[in-house]
Enzyme design. Sequence first.
Site, PDB file in Angstrom:
ATOM      1  N   CYS A  42       0.838  -1.197   0.000  1.00  0.00           N
ATOM      2  CA  CYS A  42       0.000   0.000   0.000  1.00  0.00           C
ATOM      3  C   CYS A  42       0.879   1.254   0.000  1.00  0.00           C
ATOM      4  CB  CYS A  42      -0.916   0.012   1.225  1.00  0.00           C
ATOM      5  SG  CYS A  42      -2.095   1.390   1.235  1.00  0.00           S
ATOM      6  N   ASP A  44       0.417   3.769   1.729  1.00  0.00           N
ATOM      7  CA  ASP A  44       0.382   4.336   3.087  1.00  0.00           C
ATOM      8  C   ASP A  44       1.795   4.614   3.604  1.00  0.00           C
ATOM      9  OD1 ASP A  44       0.218   4.440   6.056  1.00  0.00           O
ATOM     10  OD2 ASP A  44      -1.886   3.980   5.702  1.00  0.00           O
ATOM     11  N   ARG A  46       2.959   4.757   6.404  1.00  0.00           N
ATOM     12  CA  ARG A  46       3.377   4.002   7.591  1.00  0.00           C
ATOM     13  C   ARG A  46       3.871   2.599   7.257  1.00  0.00           C
ATOM     14  NH1 ARG A  46      -2.321   4.804  10.361  1.00  0.00           N
ATOM     15  NH2 ARG A  46      -2.816   4.308   8.198  1.00  0.00           N
ATOM     16  N   HIS A  98      -2.197  -4.015   4.999  1.00  0.00           N
ATOM     17  CA  HIS A  98      -1.944  -3.583   6.376  1.00  0.00           C
ATOM     18  C   HIS A  98      -3.255  -3.257   7.075  1.00  0.00           C
ATOM     19  CE1 HIS A  98      -2.569   0.870   5.863  1.00  0.00           C
ATOM     20  NE2 HIS A  98      -2.434   0.512   4.603  1.00  0.00           N
ATOM     21  N   CYS A 101      -6.010   0.087   6.936  1.00  0.00           N
ATOM     22  CA  CYS A 101      -5.840   0.634   5.578  1.00  0.00           C
ATOM     23  C   CYS A 101      -7.001   1.565   5.210  1.00  0.00           C
ATOM     24  CB  CYS A 101      -5.760  -0.506   4.569  1.00  0.00           C
ATOM     25  SG  CYS A 101      -5.413   0.055   2.887  1.00  0.00           S
TER      26      CYS A 101
HETATM   27 CO    CO Z   1      -3.460   1.219   2.997  1.00  0.00          CO
END
Ligand code: CO
Length: 216
Positions: A42, A44, A46, A98, A101
């Site tokens: 992803c 993302d 993080r 994750h 998400c």
């Molecule tokens: Co995500």
Amino acid sequence: MERIEKLLLQNKAWVEQRNQADPNFFHRLSNIQTPQFLWIGCSDSRVPANEITGTDPGEMFVHRNIANMVIHTDMSLLSVLDYAVNVLHVAHVIVCGHYGCGGIKAAMSDKQFGLIDNWIRHIKDVYRLHRDELDSIENIQQRENRLIELNVIEQVNDLTKTSIIQNAWTSRESPFVHGWVYDIRNGLIKDLQVTVRDNNKPLDNRKYRSNSNLKT
Ligand code: CO
């Protein structure tokens, strides 16, 4: 100081640090890349692929998009996959979702978010495929976690159906395709145990049941 300038300064510090630890580091990497892994994760912030797996530059070929999707009309994903499998000959392809998400959360809501609605439409399809199981989970957080896992499993499934992976498997017994989920709350990666490497072991989602004991 502007944060953007800080990035460039940090880059210089990183180069110094690398050169001190290994004076040949950049020279070696400038000549060849031989990663063993393709990471599909992803976007993302993080979930940084290298950092959470303790891998260095040169060890992992990476593709990231919202909610780590494998979509058969996505030329960017397909180009990365083709290059990783047929040129770099990676031994492992990892789809890593994750918990927490945002893409999955958005797909579970009825709200409109704009352009991204077209992208998360595919996640809604995953929900529809597993509606019976998902609707039976009363706790919304647990339902979301389960959709995150099922979404990874469906992307692994979709990967194995691509001509790129299918053709690779006719000539060799790799790459292995794995489904993982990263937990942003504790940093740990969970292997969903859905690894496949040939058509003799087709993935059967119904056989997979979550052993997640996540507290919500
Ligand atoms: Co995500």
